[in-house]
Write an enzyme that holds these catalytic residues in place. Structure first.
Site, PDB file in Angstrom:
ATOM      1  N   GLY A 252       0.825  -1.268   0.052  1.00 22.47           N
ATOM      2  CA  GLY A 252      -0.045   0.031  -0.048  1.00 22.47           C
ATOM      3  C   GLY A 252       0.994   1.272   0.074  1.00 22.47           C
ATOM      4  O   GLY A 252       0.576   2.136  -0.622  1.00 22.47           O
ATOM      5  N   ASP A 253       1.881   1.445   0.702  1.00 27.97           N
ATOM      6  CA  ASP A 253       2.856   2.273   0.720  1.00 27.97           C
ATOM      7  C   ASP A 253       3.403   2.598  -0.550  1.00 27.97           C
ATOM      8  O   ASP A 253       3.784   3.747  -1.176  1.00 27.97           O
ATOM      9  CB  ASP A 253       4.060   2.166   1.954  1.00 27.97           C
ATOM     10  CG  ASP A 253       3.323   2.066   3.105  1.00 27.97           C
ATOM     11  OD1 ASP A 253       2.327   2.804   3.386  1.00 27.97           O
ATOM     12  OD2 ASP A 253       3.903   1.187   3.930  1.00 27.97           O
TER      13      ASP A 253
END
Length: 310
Positions: A252-253
């Site tokens: 997600g990062d």
């Protein structure tokens, strides 16, 4: 320049053991130390892509110096506010026998209002030079739900694009300052809108509500099913090819890094979403968190299908 904000930076320590047992001596078969915190897991993929990246937030002591030194091989410039206390460590224990992961997350030092005011002054100068600001993760002890709200306001007052990726009260209060983009998960969408969101259509409708309230881009990950974005250009769905994922932690990062890159390059939303999806998928193919190989991304990139839903 992409500016990343990691208010609660850490040294991430990964221990690999065979048959982890509580109350016993456990010998570590292998270990790895990396600079951690969600913002730094955005910094690394953005730098791998070739962007100029400046990382800010709070660090302190010998551990803080290690975090800064560890960013140098990626070409990431450090512009942290320095504390006297030691930066925290986060320990991830991977049991190879039982395939179970155990984590120990230190709370870290306490940041006073005086410290935050000093950081805020530094941040204003950094944000003025940035194309996109990406702020991610939790905050240290001593800071409340207004921390990101104040930082987002600085970016908006400077006319900068700002991505906010956090949760709970920090997200709830942060979006009051109208960040350019957020990337909530299902639980966070439910919290923000009060809707159950039993289907993807419900999720899209909830994301549209958030968008209509002033957040320009609302991106929602659907895991292996891809993601969708609600924005002024419309609603876009990204479908990613099936891959043999090695490590999905931090994907997600990596996706946030892709969004920051696309926005800084002035791409269309279709182009931004394709880049973000390709980098996130490529990151899942590698064991190290917040890392990908360009060749993987370039291979996956044309296989991603972007559909304009509305």
């Amino acid at each position: 320049m992409i500016l990343t904000v990691t208010l609660n930076a850490a040294i991430d320590k990964r221990y690999v053991v065979e048959g982890f047992q509580t109350g016993e001596v456990n010998r570590v078969r292998e270990c790895a130390y990396t600079p951690g915190g969600k913002g730094l897991n955005v910094s690394k993929p953005a730098a791998i892509a070739g962007a100029e990246v400046v990382a800010t937030g709070f660090v302190g002591g010998h551990a803080g110096a290690y975090i800064e030194d560890s960013l140098k091989p990626f070409g990431i410039k450090s512009a942290f506010y320095h504390m006297e206390a030691e930066s925290r460590s986060c320990i991830n224990i991977w049991d190879e026998v039982n395939h179970v992961q155990t984590e120990f997350l230190e709370p870290g030092f306490t940041v006073s209002e005086e410290d935050f005011s000093g950081f805020l002054e530094k941040f204003q100068g950094l944000a003025a030079k940035a194309d996109v600001v990406a702020m991610s993760g939790s905050v240290p002890k001593g800071l409340d739900g207004t921390a990101y709200q104040r930082l987002v306001k600085v970016c908006r007052d400077a006319g900068k694009k700002v991505i906010l990726d956090t949760s709970g009260r920090l997200l709830e209060m942060g979006i009051e300052a109208k960040p350019t983009m957020i990337k909530p998960n299902l639980d966070e969408i439910r919290m923000l809108t009060g809707q159950e969101c039993e289907s993807i259509n419900d999720m899209i409708e909830a994301a549209r509500r958030i968008h209509n309230d002033g957040v320009e881009i609302v991106a929602v990950s659907l895991g292996g099913e891809g993601s969708f974005v609600v924005c002024s250009e419309g609603i876009y769905r990204a479908e990613v090819p099936k891959i043999d994922a090695v490590n999905t932690v931090g994907c997600g990062d990596s996706m946030i890094a892709g969004f920051a890159l696309g926005l800084s390059e002035g791409l269309s939303m279709e182009g931004v979403l394709r880049k973000a999806s390709a980098i996130s998928a490529a990151a899942a193919l590698r064991e190290e968190t917040g890392f990908y190989v360009k060749e993987d991304m370039e291979r996956i990139f044309p296989e991603i299908r972007i559909v304009k839903m509305k």
